[in-house]
Scaffold this motif. Structure first.
Motif, PDB file in Angstrom:
ATOM      1  N   VAL A 183      46.181  44.089  54.130  1.00 20.81           N
ATOM      2  CA  VAL A 183      45.836  43.950  52.708  1.00 20.81           C
ATOM      3  C   VAL A 183      45.234  42.571  52.443  1.00 20.81           C
ATOM      4  CG1 VAL A 183      46.760  43.890  50.364  1.00 20.81           C
ATOM      5  CG2 VAL A 183      47.561  45.624  51.973  1.00 20.81           C
ATOM      6  N   LEU A 184      45.764  41.531  53.069  1.00 21.17           N
ATOM      7  CA  LEU A 184      45.230  40.181  52.868  1.00 21.17           C
ATOM      8  C   LEU A 184      43.809  40.061  53.404  1.00 21.17           C
ATOM      9  CD1 LEU A 184      48.409  38.101  53.690  1.00 21.17           C
ATOM     10  CD2 LEU A 184      47.133  38.004  51.536  1.00 21.17           C
ATOM     11  N   GLY A 224      46.999  42.918  39.625  1.00 21.11           N
ATOM     12  CA  GLY A 224      47.157  42.293  40.926  1.00 21.11           C
ATOM     13  C   GLY A 224      48.595  41.921  41.204  1.00 21.11           C
ATOM     14  N   MET A 265      42.861  33.870  52.236  1.00 23.11           N
ATOM     15  CA  MET A 265      43.433  35.217  52.315  1.00 23.11           C
ATOM     16  C   MET A 265      43.214  35.802  53.708  1.00 23.11           C
ATOM     17  SD  MET A 265      41.996  36.721  48.687  1.00 23.11           S
ATOM     18  CE  MET A 265      41.788  35.631  47.275  1.00 23.11           C
ATOM     19  N   TRP A 275      49.797  44.572  44.404  1.00 27.17           N
ATOM     20  CA  TRP A 275      49.606  44.083  45.772  1.00 27.17           C
ATOM     21  C   TRP A 275      50.895  44.157  46.608  1.00 27.17           C
ATOM     22  CZ3 TRP A 275      45.167  44.311  43.710  1.00 27.17           C
ATOM     23  CH2 TRP A 275      44.001  44.033  44.432  1.00 27.17           C
ATOM     24  N   SER A 299      41.532  41.910  51.179  1.00 31.90           N
ATOM     25  CA  SER A 299      41.386  41.192  49.906  1.00 31.90           C
ATOM     26  C   SER A 299      40.359  40.075  50.031  1.00 31.90           C
ATOM     27  CB  SER A 299      42.732  40.620  49.468  1.00 31.90           C
ATOM     28  OG  SER A 299      43.678  41.640  49.236  1.00 31.90           O
ATOM     29  N   ALA A 330      36.896  41.610  50.302  1.00 32.76           N
ATOM     30  CA  ALA A 330      36.492  42.142  48.992  1.00 32.76           C
ATOM     31  C   ALA A 330      36.130  41.012  48.036  1.00 32.76           C
ATOM     32  CB  ALA A 330      37.617  42.996  48.409  1.00 32.76           C
ATOM     33  N   TYR A 331      36.861  39.912  48.114  1.00 33.20           N
ATOM     34  CA  TYR A 331      36.602  38.759  47.250  1.00 33.20           C
ATOM     35  C   TYR A 331      35.183  38.241  47.463  1.00 33.20           C
ATOM     36  CZ  TYR A 331      38.001  34.628  44.533  1.00 33.20           C
ATOM     37  OH  TYR A 331      38.120  33.662  43.562  1.00 33.20           O
ATOM     38  N   ILE A 339      42.464  40.082  42.416  1.00 28.64           N
ATOM     39  CA  ILE A 339      42.675  39.928  43.853  1.00 28.64           C
ATOM     40  C   ILE A 339      43.401  38.621  44.154  1.00 28.64           C
ATOM     41  CG2 ILE A 339      41.492  39.585  46.057  1.00 28.64           C
ATOM     42  CD1 ILE A 339      39.292  41.459  45.019  1.00 28.64           C
ATOM     43  N   HIS A 340      42.968  37.532  43.520  1.00 27.98           N
ATOM     44  CA  HIS A 340      43.556  36.216  43.780  1.00 27.98           C
ATOM     45  C   HIS A 340      45.042  36.208  43.453  1.00 27.98           C
ATOM     46  CE1 HIS A 340      44.088  31.793  43.443  1.00 27.98           C
ATOM     47  NE2 HIS A 340      43.122  31.759  44.342  1.00 27.98           N
ATOM     48  N   GLY A 368      38.144  33.215  49.102  1.00 25.21           N
ATOM     49  CA  GLY A 368      38.676  34.343  49.860  1.00 25.21           C
ATOM     50  C   GLY A 368      39.085  33.972  51.269  1.00 25.21           C
ATOM     51  N   ALA A 396      46.817  38.787  46.060  1.00 27.65           N
ATOM     52  CA  ALA A 396      46.843  38.401  47.465  1.00 27.65           C
ATOM     53  C   ALA A 396      47.566  37.077  47.688  1.00 27.65           C
ATOM     54  CB  ALA A 396      45.420  38.329  48.014  1.00 27.65           C
TER      55      ALA A 396
END
Length: 415
Positions: free
Chosen positions: A375-376, A359, A298, A363, A379, A382-383, A235-236, A295, A239
């Protein structure tokens, strides 16, 4: 804990030389990254070619990490690091020679960078697992904080120095400086004397890999965190490193994005200084809570990408990342027996890194399909949710700090 306590590891002769070696090769590596990038662009003027060279370093490193863990648990780690550093000096030196003489071709850069990536896979587990053998257990936190402080500081200083070398003497000579740094790093390890380890009966590499896997899978807190970080790193990278620059370019601008990245680096540095004095209890509990804040940038980037909010959130995220990094190193070094530590670090690195390319590749299309902002935000949420999910494991929440009087970690790590 006083400032004197924070600097106490440097009074340990072995750690002081190891620290000097780490400082030297980290400085060289941070300078070399930008030198290599411009060397490839000077040769090809192609971002795709640069991607090929970077992938040539990453792929063998991921593929050989487990083998590197076996080697580092089987042979003296100082020797493994010295040989690896000399090999890195040779590959970077040959690369510099080709660039300086104008005889470099893209395939040569790819091959030599792949060699360097393979060497990195061998050296990483040895480097990560040496600290517990160089300082008393009571000094593990300040020792890790000093290493982190240096690494984070050079992350800021190194690229600037590397860019200056590229501009003044050229990318080839900047790579030559990196080669010299690797050689000096190997020499600085010569005075390091590691405690003798009990020799094990020889077994095959496959058997030792299987033993490492059995330990990894039977140690709940270990696989729970590594599994979580496989997703977190994906993710990191997707995003922030893929969508982040694109959104920043349309909102806060390229210079603003540079401020955001610098703020994260400052957060890392500031928290490393704090960790020199403040003992970290329940390392994984506080570590997972702290890194959940990574997160936050993001979400802000997706909801309201203003410069001030992003800079503040990036600083907080950097501080959180440093708390987790400290907690993770303490958890590994205090709770895993020395004979297994390098293999544990190699399984950790493999599990944490393996999904990063997903990722990087996924992404961008997700942003096109659903919108970068959505999406950001998803993300970032979710993080934080993954961090909370990892904390559902009692073995993660309750893992304590250990003292020299505690039982052998080999007998307690599977709890």
């Amino acid at each position: 804990m006083t400032w004197a306590d924070g600097l106490a590891p440097l009074r340990e002769r072995g750690f002081a030389w190891y620290f000097a070696s780490r400082f030297t090769n980290t400085l060289g590596s941070t300078m070399a990254n930008i030198a290599l990038a411009f060397a490839v662009l000077d040769l090809t003027d192609s971002a795709s070619a640069l991607g090929q060279v970077l992938a040539a370093h990453t792929i063998p490193m991921i593929l050989l990490l487990l083998w590197g863990g076996v080697i580092s648990d089987r042979f003296p780690r100082t020797l493994v690091l010295q040989v690896s550093n000399v090999a890195s000096a040779a590959s970077q030196g040959f690369l510099a020679f080709l660039v300086i003489t104008g005889t470099a071709e893209l395939w040569m850069l790819i091959v030599l960078t792949a060699v360097h990536g393979a060497v990195s896979a061998i050296s990483f587990p040895a480097m990560a697992s040496m600290v517990p053998q160089l300082v008393p257990r009571s000094q593990l936190q300040p020792a890790n904080a000093l290493l982190s402080l240096t690494r984070n500081g050079l992350t800021v200083l190194g690229p600037t120095t590397g860019a200056l070398l590229v501009v003044t003497i050229g990318s080839g000579w900047a790579l030559a400086v990196d080669a010299a740094m690797w050689l000096l790093s190997a020499l600085l390890l010569l005075p390091v004397r590691m405690p003798a380890r009990e020799k094990k009966q020889s077994s095959s590499t496959v058997a030792e890999l299987r033993e490492g896997w059995q330990f990894f899978w039977s140690t709940t807190w270990l696989w729970a965190v590594v599994l979580g970080f496989g997703a977190l790193n994906m993710i990191h990278n997707g995003a922030l490193f893929t969508l982040g620059p694109a959104v920043a370019q349309e909102t806060i601008g390229r210079q603003g994005w540079g401020y955001v990245l610098s703020a994260e680096a400052v957060g890392l540095l500031a928290m490393a200084v704090v960790m020199l004095r403040v003992p970290l209890r329940r390392p994984l509990f506080w570590g997972m809570i702290a890194i959940a804040f990574a997160g936050l940038p993001m979400v802000i980037l997706g909801v309201d990408p203003t410069l001030v909010a992003l800079v503040v959130s990036a600083f907080v995220a950097g501080a959180g990342i440093e708390v987790f990094s400290m907690g993770w190193n303490l958890a590994m070094q205090e709770n895993i027996d020395d004979d297994m530590l390098s293999r544990a670090y190699s399984y950790d690195a493999l599990g944490s890194f393996v999904a990063m390319p997903i990722g990087q590749l996924a992404w961008g299309p997700l942003g096109v399909a659903f919108g970068n902002s959505r999406v950001l935000v998803a993300s970032g949420i979710a993080y934080a949710a993954i961090c909370a999910l990892v904390l559902c494991s009692r073995s993660v929440r309750d893992l304590p700090r250990r003292t020299a009087e505690d039982p052998d970690p080999a007998l307690t790590a599977t709890s």
